[in-house]
Design an enzyme around this catalytic site. Structure first.
Site, PDB file in Angstrom:
ATOM      1  N   THR A 296       0.835  -1.199   0.000  1.00 10.03           N
ATOM      2  CA  THR A 296       0.000   0.000   0.000  1.00 10.03           C
ATOM      3  C   THR A 296       0.868   1.246   0.000  1.00 10.03           C
ATOM      4  OG1 THR A 296      -0.061   0.228   2.416  1.00 10.03           O
ATOM      5  CG2 THR A 296      -1.770  -1.145   1.389  1.00 10.03           C
ATOM      6  N   ASP A 297       0.345   2.315  -0.587  1.00 15.89           N
ATOM      7  CA  ASP A 297       0.925   3.612  -0.287  1.00 15.89           C
ATOM      8  C   ASP A 297       0.766   3.813   1.217  1.00 15.89           C
ATOM      9  OD1 ASP A 297       2.052   6.115  -0.461  1.00 15.89           O
ATOM     10  OD2 ASP A 297       0.770   6.782  -2.100  1.00 15.89           O
ATOM     11  N   TRP A 298       1.603   4.663   1.784  1.00 17.63           N
ATOM     12  CA  TRP A 298       1.666   4.775   3.240  1.00 17.63           C
ATOM     13  C   TRP A 298       0.342   5.331   3.790  1.00 17.63           C
ATOM     14  CZ3 TRP A 298       5.274   2.352   1.290  1.00 17.63           C
ATOM     15  CH2 TRP A 298       6.384   1.885   2.004  1.00 17.63           C
TER      16      TRP A 298
ATOM     17  N   ALA B 192      -2.652   3.844   2.949  1.00 18.41           N
ATOM     18  CA  ALA B 192      -3.720   3.617   1.975  1.00 18.41           C
ATOM     19  C   ALA B 192      -4.607   2.432   2.324  1.00 18.41           C
ATOM     20  CB  ALA B 192      -3.129   3.398   0.575  1.00 18.41           C
TER      21      ALA B 192
END
Length: 810
Positions: free
Chosen positions: A235-237, A239
């Site tokens: 995941t994006d941080w 997300a």
């Protein structure tokens, strides 16, 4: 990835892990590292920001570029390196980045950024490659291959449809399937198939109503089943929305750490039967492959700092784009020069946010001109702290310019104009910069503008200058590189990887960009030059445009065949001659124009490109390859790529507008019986683009979209969730307290750093209103987990006792 253990060995290892240990492998130990399992010799590994340099933080951690990081080479940003159209150069960049990761014991570099530049307003366009998916895919592939040749992984991002910064954590990107496949996914697809990045980073936003972090269509059906992706999805941080649903959809690693909360959710889901343990085993296997492979690298590697700085300078000179030259460049070193603009001493060389690098050195034009013995005088011309024209500074610049042979004017977009976390509101230069051009041009017409900024800008002042060198964001060696080009030590050879429109309203996404709940991609496939060319709309500078100090002649265009099946490859041969007096490099572009059809197509599309370096009067033949996808469109009737039989034009030139040679080939479809979609009755606007502001009706878009547009309704009082934003809960007492607390914390964060306050606080301030409450857990440094965030939601919804119970729960 060169796996250190066989699949059978990994599976045996997994069988020896506890359920809790397996769950722990799918979430971070802290902000940047995964969890080790010491009893089984499974190491932790580090993921760190890129994509144009290493941002490894040494103290407090964040994903916004606030805390200091180790010194690293700040290479030119993707907005500039893409203009080289040079995959070999991009691979060299990747190799250098991989070496810096080896020194700092970083396993995965977070990059490259492959989101399409849908609008020049996107605040993060400086990190992205192009408006064109072919160029995006090929350049991303080269960078990934370079990094991973050093046994360092990459994390291609942000998958997918993350084309704006506003409300990026919650908005729903609504695009039709054809645009999704042809424009927004194609670059990712190319890199996955040609380079196999170790990880793919899923974006914050929703697609088709579902957060990408738990969108099975994107993470599994397309990414793995269709494209054959073998790595892990991270995941994006921050997300991650629902961890268990994400795992089911194909999300392998949640970052950063949830403090163990989501590990417990996974364990409980397996125990109560709502999550098949084999799903967890598969994710664990992907993570172990990376963790164990990361141990097989040198432990004492040191990269050569000077060599990397030299590479950064070389990349900047090979990527910079000469946009205008009325015979004024290159200059005679004996000329008298007025050097004006703060950027000549304090260059704008990178963007703000998570990609912000702590450079090993910084060059500037002022020092380089001194070093090269140029006779010049300098003044600031404008302030770095305000956009407003300063009368005294302007008068000084005018006086300095009087009687000089040439004026070098270093101007562009300040840090606060473009950043991760917010989008631009316009595409103009600051008023103070424009005022300089206006007033200096009255007394000295010999102005050369050296432009800095991460995306397209309007230029109503263009006729007032004789030269324009676009350095964009050129990295730590950009100041020296600009002087190399101005003096003719190097010949500019970059070409624009994005269109520069005359004005913002010309952009096809103008009327439907920047929504907070949902964003309708009504322009469909008509992104960038695909729209401008099809609508015959004039632009300031077209895609693929760039000047040189020499000239090139194109001749002898020929095709390997004039009649092929769509399963055949076609080779396009063209001879290029340097007809000037200095050596130079030319970027040759091949576009394809499809025959008329019942499906709407762009007038022309880039399908191949190549570079050729030539001495004066030297000629070389270049061979460009076309395959089935060069002629295909995505057919929603068969959910696959389809080629129609017909005559296709091959257009070879120096830009999308400067077509030098044309040829034609008949392509025979292997699927002639397939039904071709026809929207001429339901969405005629897509077939007849007008030379005005693009205005696609809701009904026409829905016909192409294949469903009704979803318009989210405002959340009613008492029904808020962890995905409600700060702005949505500000009419409640708790919401107002949260907003003030976050703002106060942000102010304290920068209280001892005025420079960071200037560049980073505007980003934080812009992000706060659109931040969902669940994101507070990530931003709180461990003080708040998702359970406590749910407790705050209960308090906001007036469920006081329930909320207090969650807040005091361990």
């Amino acid at each position: 990835m060169k796996k250190s253990k066989t699949t059978a060995e990994i599976k045996t290892l997994i069988s020896e892990l506890t359920l809790e240990e397996k769950a722990g492998q799918t979430s971070g130990q802290n902000f940047w590292e995964t969890k080790p399992i010491e009893r089984k010799s499974i190491p932790s590994f580090m993921l760190t920001d890129g994509p144009h340099g290493l941002r490894k933080q040494v103290s407090s951690a964040d994903h916004l570029g606030i805390s200091q990081s180790v010194p690293a080479t700040c290479f030119p940003l993707a907005c500039l390196t893409a203009c080289s159209f040079d995959t070999a150069l991009m691979q060299r960049l990747g190799e250098a980045l991989g070496e810096e990761c080896l020194q700092e014991n970083v396993t995965v570099l977070l990059g490259p950024g492959a989101n399409i530049k849908r609008s020049p307003l996107c605040g993060r366009n400086f990190e992205y490659i192009s408006e064109d998916p072919l160029l995006t895919g090929e350049m991303a592939t080269a960078l990934i291959n370079g990094v991973q040749s050093k046994n360092v992984g990459t994390s291609m991002k942000h998958y997918a449809l993350n084309n704006q910064e506003r409300a990026r954590l919650t908005c729903d990107s609504q695009t039709d399937e054809r645009a999704l496949r042809e424009i927004y996914l194609a670059g990712f697809e190319t890199a996955v198939k040609k380079a196999q990045p170790w990880t793919m980073m899923c974006s914050y936003n929703k697609y088709d109503g579902t957060y990408v972090s738990e969108n099975k269509k994107l993470l599994t059906d397309i990414l793995r089943d269709e494209w054959g992706f073998e790595g892990a999805v991270v995941t994006d941080w921050g997300a991650c929305n629902d961890r268990v649903e994400g795992l089911k959809a194909g999300q392998d690693l949640e970052m950063p750490s949830s403090g163990g909360v989501n590990d417990i959710c996974i364990v409980n889901a397996v125990k109560n039967g709502t999550l098949d343990e084999t799903v967890l085993d598969t994710a664990t296997e992907r993570m172990l492959n990376i963790a164990l492979t990361s141990t097989e690298r040198p432990s004492d590697f040191q990269y050569n700092v000077e060599e990397h700085n030299s590479l950064a300078r070389d990349m900047a000179t090979q990527s910079a784009v000469l946009l205008k030259n009325d015979g004024i460049l290159p200059i005679d070193k004996n000329a008298s020069v007025a050097l004006i603009g703060c950027f000549a001493k304090t260059p704008r060389y990178q963007g703000s946010g998570s990609s912000r690098i702590n450079p090993t050195s910084i060059s500037n034009a002022y020092d380089e001109l001194l070093l090269q013995g140029v006779n010049f005088s300098y003044c600031d011309g404008y302030s770095l702290t305000t956009d407003k024209p300063d009368r005294a500074l302007i008068d000084e610049a005018v006086d300095l310019s009087r009687g000089k042979d040439i004026v070098f004017l270093y101007i562009g977009l300040p840090d606060i104009y473009e950043s991760e976390g917010f989008d631009r509101s316009h595409i103009r230069l600051p008023d103070s910069h424009i005022a300089l051009i206006d007033e200096i041009s009255i007394i000295n017409p010999n102005i050369v503008v050296v432009l800095h900024g991460g995306s397209a800008i309007e230029m109503p002042w263009l006729s007032e200058v004789k030269g324009l060198l676009n350095m964009m964001l050129a990295g730590q060696a950009g100041g020296a590189a600009s002087v190399d080009l101005l003096l003719g030590n190097k010949n500019p050879c970059g070409k624009l990887a994005e269109t520069f429109p005359h004005k913002l309203a010309d952009n096809p996404a103008y009327k439907h960009f920047g929504g907070t709940k949902s964003v309708e991609y009504r322009e469909s496939i008509y992104v960038g030059y695909r729209y401008y060319e099809t609508a015959d709309k004039p632009v300031l500078f077209p895609f693929g445009f760039g000047l040189s100090y020499t000239s090139f002649e194109y001749s002898n265009l020929r095709l390997s065949s004039n009649n092929i099946s769509d399963s055949d490859n076609l080779t396009v041969y063209v001879t290029v001659k340097n007809t000037g007096s200095v050596a130079g490099k030319e970027i040759v572009q091949a576009y394809v124009r499809a025959p008329k059809s019942s499906i709407f197509r762009a007038d022309k599309e880039l399908k191949a490109f190549g570079t050729v370096t030539l001495e004066p009067q030297e000629s070389k033949e270049l061979a460009l390859q076309l395959d089935k996808r060069s002629f295909a469109y995505y057919n929603v009737n068969i959910s696959d790529w389809h080629v129609e039989s017909g005559n296709y034009e091959i257009l070879v030139g120096a830009s999308v507008k400067d077509i030098r040679l044309t040829a034609s080939a008949y392509v025979q479809s292997t699927q002639p019986e397939v039904s071709v979609p026809d929207y001429r009755g339901s969405a005629p606007a897509y077939y007849n683009l007008k030379n005005e502001v693009l205005n696609i009706s809701k009904e026409a878009f829905e016909a192409v979209y294949g469903k009704k547009v979803v318009t989210p309704q405002p959340t009613r009082k008492g029904t808020h969730t962890v995905n409600s934003t700060i702005s949505e809960v500000q009419d409640t007492l708790i919401g107002r307290i949260l907003s003030k607390t976050i703002a106060s914390s942000a102010a304290k964060m920068f209280s001892n750093d005025p420079e960071a306050m200037k560049t980073m606080k505007p980003m934080i301030d812009a992000m706060i209103p659109d931040m969902p409450l669940r994101a507070l857990a990530m931003m709180s440094g461990g003080m708040l987990n998702i359970t406590k965030a749910e407790g705050l939601v209960d308090l906001i919804n007036s469920n006081v006792f329930k909320g207090l119970g969650k807040l005091i729960k361990k």
